[in-house]
Write an enzyme that holds these catalytic residues in place. Structure first.
Site, PDB file in Angstrom:
ATOM      1  N   GLU A 296       0.872  -1.164   0.000  1.00 17.10           N
ATOM      2  CA  GLU A 296       0.000   0.000   0.000  1.00 17.10           C
ATOM      3  C   GLU A 296       0.917   1.224   0.000  1.00 17.10           C
ATOM      4  OE1 GLU A 296      -2.596   0.473   3.404  1.00 17.10           O
ATOM      5  OE2 GLU A 296      -3.413   2.328   2.560  1.00 17.10           O
TER       6      GLU A 296
ATOM      7  N   ARG B 163       5.634 -13.109   9.237  1.00 20.34           N
ATOM      8  CA  ARG B 163       6.270 -11.846   8.883  1.00 20.34           C
ATOM      9  C   ARG B 163       7.618 -11.734   9.570  1.00 20.34           C
ATOM     10  NH1 ARG B 163       2.809  -7.619   8.910  1.00 20.34           N
ATOM     11  NH2 ARG B 163       4.327  -6.031   9.410  1.00 20.34           N
TER      12      ARG B 163
ATOM     13  N   LYS C 252       5.015   0.395   9.159  1.00 21.12           N
ATOM     14  CA  LYS C 252       4.967   1.715   8.538  1.00 21.12           C
ATOM     15  C   LYS C 252       4.361   2.752   9.462  1.00 21.12           C
ATOM     16  CE  LYS C 252       3.791   0.201   4.102  1.00 21.12           C
ATOM     17  NZ  LYS C 252       2.454  -0.012   3.652  1.00 21.12           N
TER      18      LYS C 252
HETATM   19  P1  ATP Z   1       3.316  -2.092   7.580  1.00 21.65           P
HETATM   20  O1  ATP Z   1       2.979  -2.793   8.853  1.00 21.65           O
HETATM   21  O2  ATP Z   1       4.752  -1.717   7.475  1.00 21.65           O
HETATM   22  O3  ATP Z   1       2.389  -0.989   7.223  1.00 21.65           O
HETATM   23  P2  ATP Z   1       1.865  -3.588   5.780  1.00 21.65           P
HETATM   24  O4  ATP Z   1       1.667  -5.049   5.763  1.00 21.65           O
HETATM   25  O5  ATP Z   1       0.715  -2.817   6.249  1.00 21.65           O
HETATM   26  O6  ATP Z   1       3.170  -3.220   6.531  1.00 21.65           O
HETATM   27  P3  ATP Z   1       1.752  -3.393   2.996  1.00 21.65           P
HETATM   28  O7  ATP Z   1       2.139  -2.270   2.129  1.00 21.65           O
HETATM   29  O8  ATP Z   1       0.343  -3.806   3.061  1.00 21.65           O
HETATM   30  O9  ATP Z   1       2.277  -3.011   4.406  1.00 21.65           O
HETATM   31  O10 ATP Z   1       2.660  -4.659   2.717  1.00 21.65           O
HETATM   32  C1  ATP Z   1       2.955  -5.124   1.435  1.00 21.65           C
HETATM   33  C2  ATP Z   1       3.372  -6.559   1.514  1.00 21.65           C
HETATM   34  O11 ATP Z   1       4.526  -6.684   2.338  1.00 21.65           O
HETATM   35  C3  ATP Z   1       2.284  -7.412   2.122  1.00 21.65           C
HETATM   36  O12 ATP Z   1       2.125  -8.564   1.329  1.00 21.65           O
HETATM   37  C4  ATP Z   1       2.805  -7.748   3.476  1.00 21.65           C
HETATM   38  O13 ATP Z   1       2.378  -9.021   3.866  1.00 21.65           O
HETATM   39  C5  ATP Z   1       4.306  -7.694   3.292  1.00 21.65           C
HETATM   40  N1  ATP Z   1       4.964  -7.330   4.541  1.00 21.65           N
HETATM   41  C6  ATP Z   1       4.811  -6.215   5.262  1.00 21.65           C
HETATM   42  N2  ATP Z   1       5.543  -6.249   6.388  1.00 21.65           N
HETATM   43  C7  ATP Z   1       6.182  -7.448   6.386  1.00 21.65           C
HETATM   44  C8  ATP Z   1       7.083  -8.102   7.277  1.00 21.65           C
HETATM   45  N3  ATP Z   1       7.474  -7.526   8.412  1.00 21.65           N
HETATM   46  N4  ATP Z   1       7.541  -9.320   6.925  1.00 21.65           N
HETATM   47  C9  ATP Z   1       7.164  -9.895   5.773  1.00 21.65           C
HETATM   48  N5  ATP Z   1       6.317  -9.344   4.901  1.00 21.65           N
HETATM   49  C10 ATP Z   1       5.825  -8.131   5.188  1.00 21.65           C
HETATM   50 MG    MG Z   2      -0.986  -3.903   5.113  1.00 17.94          MG
END
Ligand code: ATP
Ligand code: MG
Length: 562
Positions: A37, A262, A272
């Site tokens: 996102e 994760r 984020k």
């Molecule tokens: P954040 O918590 O940093 O906002 P998010 O999951 O909300 O992370 P997204 O932009 O939705 O952020 O993530 C994009 C992709 O990266 C998703 O498929 C998510 O599963 C993966 N992802 C995010 N954080 C991790 C992590 N710590 N380890 C592995 N994959 C991750």
């Molecule tokens: Mg997310």
């Protein structure tokens, strides 16, 4: 031979599934995607997902899409899209023509919603957000049905069209799936599909005032793109039945989802939302602050993309959550840099040395090996003269027995240079040592004595007349506790920030060749650590180096004892 034949023993359970799907013919071309996102900058956790998705596509001869899940106009910006594109490329991956945006599917998604309404599987609800929460029930109690749940198809179609036309205000109505308010899985209790948000979207502008919820966009986007393996993190496991329900009820292409744990790393925050708070409240200098776990920050810190890929590979892919020791990450950085970084000499705490028996005005060019790990890196010339700087920590007036560096009457080797002996430490009025008077042995050029006498210590140095001044920024971990979110009752995680995460040394000296290090090239200061010219502040006339990581690696010891 196909690419899949190459894979004799899959490295993890996801690759095992993919290999089986290819072997059984369930899947022709393997298609994965990385779906961020665009509401912040990518961090190390995303790198794990990027390496996994792009890695699998590469290994199986398939393709990986880069798709922006941009369904929330309030938080998303082009700035974040641009940075994510650049960061994925920097990490070493390429999506080819396969760049997509969930917002490109808004019309299609709207059509899916209308189809569900036609089938009696979705309804417009008048309940407020707060009421919907109250009606939802709990893990142990079923939810209650909304009074709007049994509206006619015609009324729902009409209301949904008017939602789109902007007739209602934010939050006045939502569209919900009509599934089961008593489902043990709360995600199935008539989840919201669309909400009214009168906000300008970074791509669709003001074309829409209703936006699909993430859960209504994500799975269908995968389906639209023909994603064979939709790989995501464990928190979406409970959402899978909902994604499968949409696919089933809409009769669309059956993308399948697989979940993995994760990435969590000690002393690091990989969220984020929290990283944004650090930036917005000024705890760090920006998303690219070298202490940040963002790819931007790590890059500015001097961490090579190769080290991040190596780390993700070493961490592997598992089905249960765990926390990785940050020392494994640092170990991977050192492993790559030890192989690739050119060695130079830099003196962080300069102490002047005068070689009393060295001719005034004479300059020699000494030969220095660039990287003992890589003969192809060649050698360079380092100027040597009567006045030098050494590091103040390499001298002790009254040393303990095991101190093998410089002290009054003791001899030490100058790296790539001569053996020198300290004759006297000169002090100022305050009693501080300001200069060492030494002599050098002209017969020891290259560092060895012809008479075979042993000299244990070797120290780095620079020629005072030739050295370049530099500012050095010593970065340390941003948090002082392994779990940054671990706070006592009533505490704030920000209190876990490490007050010593940055130490600036404004008056260092480095050898002249360090004036020409290309941007983003991480080098080793011999005996000190790995450093990179700061991409924002370093210029030819004003050198600024960031410490990437020190030299001491404790990982081998930790790995052996566990
Ligand atoms: P954040 O918590 O940093 O906002 P998010 O999951 O909300 O992370 P997204 O932009 O939705 O952020 O993530 C994009 C992709 O990266 C998703 O498929 C998510 O599963 C993966 N992802 C995010 N954080 C991790 C992590 N710590 N380890 C592995 N994959 C991750
Ligand atoms: Mg997310």
């Amino acid at each position: 031979m196909t690419a899949a034949d190459d894979i004799r023993e899959p490295r993890d359970f996801i690759r095992t599934i993919v290999a089986e799907d290819v072997a059984t013919g369930r899947v022709g071309e393997v298609v994965t995607r990385f779906p961020p996102e665009p509401n912040g900058y990518l961090q190390l956790g995303h790198a794990k997902s990027i390496c996994l998705n792009f890695g699998i596509a590469r290994e199986f001869g398939g393709r990986c899409h880069l798709r922006f899940d941009d369904t929330n106009p309030v938080k998303e910006e082009d700035e974040f899209v641009d940075s994510m594109l650049e960061d994925v490329r920097w990490l070493g991956f390429d999506w080819g023509e396969h760049l997509y945006f969930a917002s490109d599917y808004f019309e299609k998604l709207y059509g899916f919603a209308v189809e569900l309404i036609h089938k009696g599987l979705a309804y417009v609800d008048d309940l407020s957000g707060e009421e919907i929460r109250q009606y939802r029930g709990t893990l142990t109690e079923p939810g209650r049905e909304s009074p709007s749940r049994n509206r006619s198809v015609e009324e729902n179609l009409d209301l949904f069209a008017r939602m789109r036309a902007g007739e209602f205000g934010n939050g006045e109505k939502v569209l919900r799936a009509r599934i089961d308010m008593a489902s043990p899985n709360v995600n199935m209790r008539d989840p919201v599909l669309y909400r009214i948000l009168k906000a300008t979207h970074h791509r669709t502008g003001d074309a829409w005032c209703i936006y699909p919820m993430y859960d209504f966009a994500h799975g269908q986007s995968d389906s639209i793109e023909g994603i064979t393996h939709s790989i995501c993190t464990l928190e979406f496991e409970d959402h899978r039945p909902l994604y499968d329900w949409f696919i089933d009820k809409l009769g669309i292409w059956p993308s399948r989802q697989f979940e993995f744990a994760r990435l969590n790393v000690t002393y690091m925050l990989l969220s984020k939302r929290r990283l944004r708070q650090l930036v917005e409240e000024g705890y760090v200098g920006g998303w690219d602050d070298p202490r940040m776990s963002t790819l931007r920050g790590l890059r500015r810190r001097g961490v090579p993309a190769e080290a991040i890929r190596l780390f993700c590979d070493r961490v592997g892919v598992a089905k249960t959550n765990s926390v990785i020791d940050i020392q494994l990450f640092e170990h991977c950085i050192r492993e790559v840099l030890n192989r690739t970084a050119t060695r130079y000499m830099g003196v962080l705490k300069p102490l002047r040395v005068v070689l009393e028996n060295y001719p005034e005005g004479q300059v020699e060019e000494l030969e220095a090996v660039n990287n003992p790990e890589d003969p192809s890196a060649g050698s360079r010339k380092v100027p040597f003269s009567r006045e030098l700087y050494i590091d103040a920590d390499d001298f002790m007036e009254d040393p303990p027995k095991k101190f093998f560096r410089l002290a009054p009457g003791r001899e030490v080797r100058l790296r790539w240079g001569y053996l020198i002996t300290c004759r006297e430490a000169v002090k100022n009025a305050a009693g501080e040592i300001v200069e060492l008077r030494c002599t050098y042995d002209p017969a020891t050029r290259g560092g060895n004595a012809p008479d075979g006498r042993k000299v244990k210590g070797t120290i780095q140095w620079v020629s005072a007349a030739h050295a370049l001044p530099a500012e050095v920024r010593l970065y340390d971990r941003l948090f002082q506790v392994p779990n940054p979110l671990d706070v006592p009752e009533g505490g704030n995680w920000l209190e876990n920030l490490n007050p010593q995460s940055l130490e600036v040394l404004p008056r260092c000296f480095v050898e002249p060749a360090l004036g020409n290090v290309p941007a983003e090239t991480t080098v080793q200061f011999e005996r000190v650590g790995y450093f990179v010219p700061d991409s924002a502040d370093s210029q030819p006339g004003r050198l600024v180096f960031n410490r990437t990581v020190g030299l001491r690696d404790s990982w081998a010891k930790i790995a052996a004892s566990s």
